[in-house]
Design an enzyme around this catalytic site. Structure first.
Site, PDB file in Angstrom:
ATOM      1  N   ARG A  61       0.706  -1.375  -0.020  1.00 31.47           N
ATOM      2  CA  ARG A  61      -0.101   0.100   0.076  1.00 31.47           C
ATOM      3  C   ARG A  61       0.740   1.319   0.034  1.00 31.47           C
ATOM      4  O   ARG A  61       2.063   1.241   0.105  1.00 31.47           O
ATOM      5  CB  ARG A  61      -0.971   0.163   1.225  1.00 31.47           C
ATOM      6  CG  ARG A  61      -0.078  -0.044   2.894  1.00 31.47           C
ATOM      7  CD  ARG A  61      -1.384   0.132   3.794  1.00 31.47           C
ATOM      8  NE  ARG A  61      -0.579   0.147   4.824  1.00 31.47           N
ATOM      9  CZ  ARG A  61      -0.670  -0.593   5.807  1.00 31.47           C
ATOM     10  NH1 ARG A  61      -2.002  -1.423   5.935  1.00 31.47           N
ATOM     11  NH2 ARG A  61      -0.343  -0.497   7.241  1.00 31.47           N
ATOM     12  N   ASP A  62       0.179   2.308   0.321  1.00 30.12           N
ATOM     13  CA  ASP A  62       1.031   3.665   0.255  1.00 30.12           C
ATOM     14  C   ASP A  62       1.601   3.874   1.241  1.00 30.12           C
ATOM     15  O   ASP A  62       1.635   4.688   2.202  1.00 30.12           O
ATOM     16  CB  ASP A  62      -0.031   4.775  -0.151  1.00 30.12           C
ATOM     17  CG  ASP A  62      -1.090   4.548   0.723  1.00 30.12           C
ATOM     18  OD1 ASP A  62      -1.221   4.049   1.635  1.00 30.12           O
ATOM     19  OD2 ASP A  62      -1.900   5.749   0.509  1.00 30.12           O
ATOM     20  N   GLU A  63       2.717   3.048   1.572  1.00 29.61           N
ATOM     21  CA  GLU A  63       3.290   3.041   3.207  1.00 29.61           C
ATOM     22  C   GLU A  63       4.768   2.386   3.000  1.00 29.61           C
ATOM     23  O   GLU A  63       5.566   3.105   2.434  1.00 29.61           O
ATOM     24  CB  GLU A  63       2.537   2.585   4.146  1.00 29.61           C
ATOM     25  CG  GLU A  63       2.859   3.119   5.441  1.00 29.61           C
ATOM     26  CD  GLU A  63       1.814   2.666   6.541  1.00 29.61           C
ATOM     27  OE1 GLU A  63       2.140   3.059   7.644  1.00 29.61           O
ATOM     28  OE2 GLU A  63       0.719   2.356   6.303  1.00 29.61           O
ATOM     29  N   ASP A  71       7.923  -2.436  14.175  1.00 32.06           N
ATOM     30  CA  ASP A  71       7.883  -3.579  13.340  1.00 32.06           C
ATOM     31  C   ASP A  71       9.089  -4.438  13.464  1.00 32.06           C
ATOM     32  O   ASP A  71       9.074  -5.891  13.701  1.00 32.06           O
ATOM     33  CB  ASP A  71       7.318  -3.710  11.992  1.00 32.06           C
ATOM     34  CG  ASP A  71       5.889  -2.858  12.061  1.00 32.06           C
ATOM     35  OD1 ASP A  71       5.769  -1.924  12.759  1.00 32.06           O
ATOM     36  OD2 ASP A  71       4.921  -3.216  11.308  1.00 32.06           O
ATOM     37  N   GLU A  89      -1.486  -8.329   8.644  1.00 36.61           N
ATOM     38  CA  GLU A  89      -1.382  -7.355   9.611  1.00 36.61           C
ATOM     39  C   GLU A  89      -2.338  -7.501  10.504  1.00 36.61           C
ATOM     40  O   GLU A  89      -2.096  -7.144  11.717  1.00 36.61           O
ATOM     41  CB  GLU A  89      -1.572  -5.947   8.914  1.00 36.61           C
ATOM     42  CG  GLU A  89      -1.517  -4.819   9.820  1.00 36.61           C
ATOM     43  CD  GLU A  89      -1.555  -3.407   8.954  1.00 36.61           C
ATOM     44  OE1 GLU A  89      -1.980  -3.413   7.837  1.00 36.61           O
ATOM     45  OE2 GLU A  89      -1.054  -2.437   9.683  1.00 36.61           O
TER      46      GLU A  89
HETATM   47  C1  BGC Z   1       1.892   0.336  10.022  1.00 37.40           C
HETATM   48  C2  BGC Z   1       2.530  -0.631  11.214  1.00 37.40           C
HETATM   49  C3  BGC Z   1       3.063   0.371  12.116  1.00 37.40           C
HETATM   50  C4  BGC Z   1       2.149   1.261  12.589  1.00 37.40           C
HETATM   51  C5  BGC Z   1       2.235   2.117  13.610  1.00 37.40           C
HETATM   52  C6  BGC Z   1       0.878   1.169  10.374  1.00 37.40           C
HETATM   53  O1  BGC Z   1       0.491   1.764   9.328  1.00 37.40           O
HETATM   54  O2  BGC Z   1       1.587  -0.602   8.876  1.00 37.40           O
HETATM   55  O3  BGC Z   1       3.043  -1.740  11.057  1.00 37.40           O
HETATM   56  O4  BGC Z   1       3.916  -0.003  13.219  1.00 37.40           O
HETATM   57  O5  BGC Z   1       1.582   1.766  11.625  1.00 37.40           O
HETATM   58  O6  BGC Z   1       1.543   3.058  13.608  1.00 37.40           O
END
Ligand code: BGC
Length: 958
Positions: free
Chosen positions: A475-477, A484, A750
């Site tokens: 995704r947009d991340e 993590d 997730e």
């Molecule tokens: C991520 C996580 C991250 C979390 C913390 C999410 O959007 O995918 O894995 O640790 O944000 O806010």
């Protein structure tokens, strides 16, 4: 008990050096250290082999002996300090090693292993960053520029090296051939502080006479769109540029250098747009045939301009590059209900497609990617704003092969539109891309579901180790979320050699840490907000280096990160003040605890301040220990004292005198037990019992988030609650580790219910199907079920303590430690257990045999086996209406049978409330007593009796 060791073999010829390495490199070309540390692995069958001494020699380019250490009395074979004069830039030295065992026998010399330094100083570069001299609309993706120049090469080239990097991502070619096999080079680092360059041996790509060099540049992470909520472009800069220096060494001792300067020419190429999130558009009609070969007419190309960016941020890589590591063929090509063509690769993976296509010029093939289908159609909702769409516009006139260059997608399915003719399985392959780490760890057991779970962890690691340890790849991340990797680092270090990879990431973390000590949420940090401290996420600064030290025995990483580690702990100490409790400010808490509301993932069962102070104690303790390793006595005493004070404050504030811990949640007890936060043994015992009760009361479903889940099985085992840990592992209902496996998952998710039991895709934000964090359970499988754990840094001493349970009849963990392959496995058959252990040369192990009261056994290198009678506890007992609810919960199959039967017979009740939750609240009642509360339950009673009888007939494990 019988021990059957392998036959001892004696003699020097049986000892060889299998491998010599420099720092953490598999290929030591262009290393960034002038004094690279050396490691070697000894291969021998000699039982108990230990090293007494070593000798190292280097040879010059003339083949003559350059330097030697002579015999050095030392048992060290991992990360041995460089014993010679520091390497200068470009210096290449073949090195060989031999060793003596404590038995006095000497090994043969190793093969010569070359190490070659890169450009170690900014002044080694004559090249300058050059960018096409044209104006661009930097608010949107632009066509990817091509840069080129030609040059002459004389006869008798001895060697040639290309040192290269880019602002953006690049692919470089010499005389029409792509140099190397890297993908998305130079990778992603905190470009403001550290920009990697690559070194290639290009000797064979040059030819006498006219030559040409050419590069394609893409936006990549440098100026492409990054971040959620729309993200931002041009985060690191708005101009793509190339830095390349080709050094040609002739046999006569002279060197010529070709480098980026104003003589280069630029043009727009066939990639019309390229973006990490959105994909790539390629118009093959715009290809410039022969553009990177000599003799190409570039008169209509434009000039380049030099950028003022300095070169002091350039660094050599410390880990391997991203490469194409596997090609995956489609398992099915189907037509969706709306008539679209969908390819299923059978595996959720990360990379892109490679097409072989034949059609008319101008025909556009569009490829969309997704991890899941919904109602038979591609489900792109979880991608949020990432378009994950590639387009290929055909050249026409024959067979064309294409793969996008500067993007990647997380997908199992791809939708293909505009394919000329009928798409055949042979026309397309998924190209798996990730950092080309060496696989070092394996686990297997007798349960295929657990094996698939482990395989899913491996695939999620592959998908999220694409140069940066990311949260998700689709995704947009796709960002380096610190929390993590804090959770996953131990697992990662077992499965693959991540030492060089994470060393680089930690250098970025330190570079981006604020002077106040605040660690950004993501590294490299591209979030627009000013970072604020958050527990567990920020603690990655301390815990990840410690994990690397534990797993690879690298004290250098502690030395390199010590200031960063200390800055974090000092910051939290300031925030906590004299009370030693970190109880204010923003926290992620026990992120994504399944009880948290879908739109508030931080609002789980566990008080975030409990998490914060627990991690404060853990990090202070680790920092104190790290100081001890580094010989910093004052810091050692100071931080261990601080840790003791925090533990005391935690105990006083958050624990009752009997041993209950606020918030009475599984994560709170897990942290209290794992981080040693309760002083008194009786209270610790109480906390362990309470943790087991909570896990059971949750019906052996997961009730922990990102902070608790990686540690909960360890905490249960430390309290002696092995069966409870195995119950939790074996649960198949949602939420559990095995639920996604039963739903066909091929990667870790997730959210436990990213795919819901009815097959629908979870509609909430953050529904990734490829998140490694919850895969941290694999570390417990390796250490506890397999029984293979480090007892001292780098596995020099192994703690072999396998723990059979959960109905498993065998399990085996294997890991290539810095000393070589180690193994621990067990098999139960016909009332006997066989435990098989491999200890690598120059290491030793303490073996605690399962189900035996014998003292732990100390063994040295070699293969060791023990075989003895072993009584397996009945994993299941017959259940009836007279069994208590707790007994049912302990038997997940029987419990599922009860719940399913009740839901079928009482649909009205089930639609209002969850029958399982109601009954779990009163575990001491029998099922029959529970039924007596229900009106008109006769039919249900009969159905339950029948269902339990069927279960009984199917039999129970011996
Ligand atoms: C991520 C996580 C991250 C979390 C913390 C999410 O959007 O995918 O894995 O640790 O944000 O806010």
């Amino acid at each position: 008990m019988t021990q059957q060791g392998s036959t001892p073999v004696d003699g020097a010829s049986d000892v060889t050096i299998a491998e010599v390495r420099f720092e953490h490199h598999r290929d030591a070309l262009g290393v960034g250290k002038s004094r690279p540390r050396l490691s070697w692995i000894v291969a021998t069958e000699v039982m108990g082999w230990r090293q007494a001494a070593y000798e190292i020699e280097t040879y010059g380019s003339d083949g003559r002996l350059h330097a030697r250490t002579n015999r050095v009395e030392s048992d060290q074979s991992v990360l041995v300090p460089w014993p010679f004069a520091p390497l200068s830039s470009r210096e290449r030295l073949p090195v060989r090693v031999r060793v003596w065992g404590i038995d006095g026998h000497r090994s043969a010399w190793s093969a010569l292993a070359p190490v070659e330094a890169g450009l170690l100083h900014a002044h080694d570069w004559a090249a300058r960053f050059v960018a096409p001299d044209w104006e661009e609309d930097i608010t949107r993706p632009q066509p990817c520029p091509l840069l080129r120049r030609e040059f002459n090469v004389r006869a008798d080239v001895r060697s040639a090296r290309l040192y290269v990097t880019a602002l953006g991502v690049y692919e470089i070619q010499l005389n029409g051939t792509t140099v190397g096999d890297h993908v998305l080079a130079p990778g992603w680092t905190s470009y403001h502080h550290r920009l990697r360059y690559q070194t290639f041996d290009v000797t064979t790509l040059l030819s006498e006479g006219r030559n040409a060099i050419g590069a394609i540049l893409g936006d990549g992470w440098y100026r492409g769109r990054l971040g959620f909520d729309g993200g931002r472009r041009n985060i690191y800069g708005d101009r793509l540029a190339l830095l390349a220096q080709l050094e040609i060494n002739y046999a006569d001792g002279t060197t010529e250098r070709i480098f980026t300067d104003e003589t280069w020419r630029a043009a727009r190429g066939p990639i019309l747009a390229s973006d990490i999130y959105d994909g790539e558009i390629y118009d093959a009609r715009l290809e410039r045939i022969g553009w990177s070969a000599p003799g190409y007419d570039d008169h209509d190309w434009v000039a380049v301009r030099q950028l003022s960016r300095g070169l002091v941020t350039l660094v050599a890589p410390s880990g391997p590059p991203v490469r194409r590591t596997e090609l995956v063929a489609p398992v099915a090509i189907t037509t969706s209900p709306s008539g679209r063509t969908i390819i299923d690769f059978g595996q959720n993976l990360v990379g892109r497609l490679r097409l072989t296509v034949c059609g008319e010029a101008g025909q556009t093939v569009t490829l969309r990617h997704a991890e899941v289908l919904e109602n038979g159609e591609l489900c792109t909702r979880p991608l949020r704003t990432a378009k994950a769409t590639d387009r290929y516009i055909l050249r026409g006139g024959g067979v064309e092969t294409w793969e996008p260059r500067f993007t990647f997608h997380g997908f199992r399915y791809a939708e293909v539109e505009g394919w000329p003719g009928t798409l055949q399985a042979g026309d397309v392959r998924a190209v798996v891309c990730h950092s080309d780490l060496e696989r070092t760890g394996w686990f297997e057991c007798s349960d295929p579901l657990i094996n698939r779970l482990h395989e899913n962890v491996v695939w999620s690691m592959r998908g999220n180790f694409l140069d940066v340890p990311t949260d998700c790849p689709q995704r947009d991340e796709r960002l380096g979320w610190t929390g993590d990797i804090l959770a996953f680092a131990p697992t990662a270090c077992f499965l693959y050699d991540t030492a060089g990879f994470l060393t680089s990431w930690l250098a970025d973390l330190a570079a981006e840490q604020a002077a106040t000590g605040v660690v950004p949420f993501v590294v490299p940090n591209i979030l627009p907000l000013s970072p604020v401290p958050a527990a567990a996420w920020g603690d990655a600064a301390v815990i990840v280096p410690w994990v690397l030290y534990q797993r690879y025995g690298d004290t250098g990483i502690l030395a390199a990160q010590f200031d960063s580690m200390r800055a974090w702990v000092d910051l939290v100490a300031t925030l906590a003040g004299k009370g030693r409790l970190w109880d204010r400010g923003f926290q992620f808490g026990d992120w994504l605890d399944p009880s948290a509301p879908a739109d508030k993932p931080g609002a789980g069962l566990t008080n975030p301040h409990v998490v914060a102070t627990a991690y404060f104690a853990r990090s202070a303790e680790v920092l104190g220990q790290a100081a001890g390793v580094l010989g910093l006595a004052d810091d050692n005493a100071h931080y261990l004292q601080l840790a003791a004070e925090i533990r005391e404050a935690f105990d006083a504030e958050y624990a009752t005198p009997a041993g209950r811990v606020i918030s009475d949640s599984a994560t709170a007890y897990t942290l209290a037990l794992q981080f040693g936060l309760l002083r008194d043994p009786a209270r610790r015992k109480h906390a362990g019992v309470r943790l087991a009760a909570l896990v059971r009361n949750s019906g052996y479903h997961i009730s922990t988030g990102y902070v608790g889940t990686p540690l909960v099985c360890d905490a249960l085992c430390s309290a002696g609650e092995y069966d409870t840990a195995f119950h939790l592992l074996n649960q198949r209902g949602c939420p559990s580790w095995l639920y996604p496996v039963t739903m066909g998952a091929t990667t870790m998710w997730e959210r436990w219910d990213s795919l819901r039991p009815d097959g629908s895709v979870n509609p909430n934000q953050m529904t990734s199907f490829n998140h490694y964090a919850l895969g941290a359970i694999a570390d417990w499988l390796h250490r506890t079920v397999g029984g293979l754990a480090p007892a001292s840094p780098g596995y020099r001493h192994l703690d072999i303590r396998p723990q059979p349970g959960g109905g498993l009849t065998h399990a085996r963990a294997r890991h290539i430690t810095p000393y070589g392959l180690a193994e621990s496995g067990w098999t139960i058959e016909a009332g006997q257990i066989e435990v098989a252990v491999v200890v690598p040369p120059n290491a030793e192990a303490t073996v605690t045999l399962p189900g035996s009261n014998a003292e732990p056994i100390e063994v040295g290198a070699g293969t060791h086996r023990w075989s003895y009678p072993y009584h397996v506890k009945r994993a299941r007992h017959p259940r009836s209406l007279d069994s208590t609810i707790s007994e049912f919960i302990d038997d997940s199959e029987a419990w599922t049978t009860v719940l399913t039967t009740m839901r079928q017979h009482m649909p009205q009740l089930s639609s209002h409330m969850d029958v399982g939750t109601i009954m779990q609240g009163d575990g001491s009642k029998t099922l029959g007593q529970m039924l007596s509360f229900l009106p008109h339950a006769d039919e249900l009673r009969t159905a339950l009796e029948a269902a339990l009888a069927t279960l009984e007939r199917r039999g129970y494990l011996p």
